[in-house]
Design an enzyme around this catalytic site. Sequence first.
Site, PDB file in Angstrom:
ATOM      1  CB  CYS A  44      -0.920  -0.006   1.212  1.00 10.87           C
ATOM      2  SG  CYS A  44      -1.867   1.506   1.381  1.00 10.87           S
ATOM      3  CB  CYS A  52      -0.323   2.505   4.044  1.00  6.95           C
ATOM      4  SG  CYS A  52      -1.916   1.936   3.417  1.00  6.95           S
ATOM      5  CG  ASP A  53       3.356   1.186   4.342  1.00  9.63           C
ATOM      6  OD1 ASP A  53       2.978   1.700   5.411  1.00  9.63           O
ATOM      7  OD2 ASP A  53       3.055   0.034   3.995  1.00  9.63           O
TER       8      ASP A  53
END
Lengths: 315, 315
Positions: free
Chosen positions: B140, B143-144
């Site tokens: 993701c 997200c990261d």
Amino acid sequence: MEPSQSTKKSGTYDTVIIGAGAAGMTAAIYAARYRMRTKVFGREVGGLLNEAHKVENYPGYSSISGFELMMRFKEHLDHFRVPVSDENVTGAKKDGDLFVITTDKGSYRTRTVIIATGTIRRKLGVPGERELKGKGVHYCATCDAPFYGGKTAAVVGGSDSAAQAALLLSEYADKVYMIYRKARLRAEPITVKHIQDNPKIEVIYTTNVTAIKGASKVEKVVLDTPYKGSYDLPLDGLFIEIGADPANTVAQDLGLAMNEKGEIRIDREAKTSVKGVFAAGDITDTDYKQAVVGAGEGALAAWSAYYCLQDMLNP
Amino acid sequence: MEPSQSTKKSGTYDTVIIGAGAAGMTAAIYAARYRMRTKVFGREVGGLLNEAHKVENYPGYSSISGFELMMRFKEHLDHFRVPVSDENVTGAKKDGDLFVITTDKGSYRTRTVIIATGTIRRKLGVPGERELKGKGVHYCATCDAPFYGGKTAAVVGGSDSAAQAALLLSEYADKVYMIYRKARLRAEPITVKHIQDNPKIEVIYTTNVTAIKGASKVEKVVLDTPYKGSYDLPLDGLFIEIGADPANTVAQDLGLAMNEKGEIRIDREAKTSVKGVFAAGDITDTDYKQAVVGAGEGALAAWSAYYCLQDMLNP
């Protein structure tokens, strides 16, 4: 130097989108993202949804006016610098591998066509309707309800749109009738409950309006079934909300397959019966007429047009 | 006093919606508007779209993060007081005229089911992937990506999602590779142009990752084709964006017809092959996976479930 293929074809669009409501604007947003050379014709940006007082079922907007929602769509489209032309489309025909779209101002060649022309409001077809239009006879509660503060008005129809019109009118008028030919409203259950709970609204079932009367403005309507002992119902205004017919003249020009209602038959990829022609929104044979459903079809139509174009250019 | 029909059936829902992404939440909004007794199961409200850094093709929102858009859907749903339960659905079966949905906490009887379970991200399946997950191996980018300021990262894949992940990474990392097995990206044309115009991003075509190496975190990947003379590509992080598989265990339990990809076959009204069961969104066999298309299907699924219910209750 010999002109390149793209120069020679510079007058040709990749897609022409006819209609600028929820479906047409979504198709245009997607076509622009696919970097297609796109032309959009729409006499009324926003289309039918402009007339919705409140839209509470377009996911992501809990409650917004139809006009405001359509302005959000238009702003979204403006990011891609795709203008909407207000030219009136008068005809369409196939010309070899291309299509020619004719308007009141010119003609345009295009490789694909997306039809999102929506619907035209239905008339009641009774004496007085044409004469008193705009003088108490209305087709858009969102537009004209505010003129009925303290007055008595009626809505003809039993659909969700009709019920929404009655609810809106009740925010202004002292008394609102709904006159419906059937014994049971066909509005959404939540809307029916709002109608039932509203002390200003009275529903007159299994009754038709046969005439609209008034000297210079609406004074009363004539019913085919007596209501409280009388065929006459005194009114200040009448809102006609009995549905709409598909705006299918372009579809007829192109010889598209249609259903018995005159709606364009499409498949799950928004393809019509003619290669290179796609359709989306209220003009299609999808039974459930909703902004989000039409917008989904608009995205599908642009996607299908893009891949059709790829096949044409790289056979 | 004998209990009424509704009291006897009080444990039975009109519809259970499995999944709370764009399609599931739209189905829930519409089901609530139809005043259906509705239960929604969704372990992750928002689903896959939560992971989208920027959504610029949901009509009405020119540019919004996927997470924020899904929060707008959730707020919209909250207006109807339909809660989303985070119970994990473990099974489903038909029981007479009803369906029984089993979760890790209980079982629920319902007259209709709407499946909007979406997809599960695909794994690369190479040595080191499992061991280094969360230690440089990610699924993701939204997200990261922010962890890669000043570093070197790569994205595996050539889809629009993969390209979006690379673009996002380039906002943080000094250098971003896209490693793709084919000779041409299959992202949307507008996205491909952004990739080409981005000086930080380099695409390594017709190449596969065969292993991920590192002692306690990712240090390099091994390629099946030498890049600049070496099979080793030193990296701080690897983002795997190679698609997703349909989350179809409930569909399997109910014996629904599926296509060769394991997606649920639906018709234009979101009906599956089993009466009373509907599907919407990325789990269906609609080829074009888009939020607005899935939302449209969600509306259709709720509408079809409502009319199915009318037929059951008033045969």
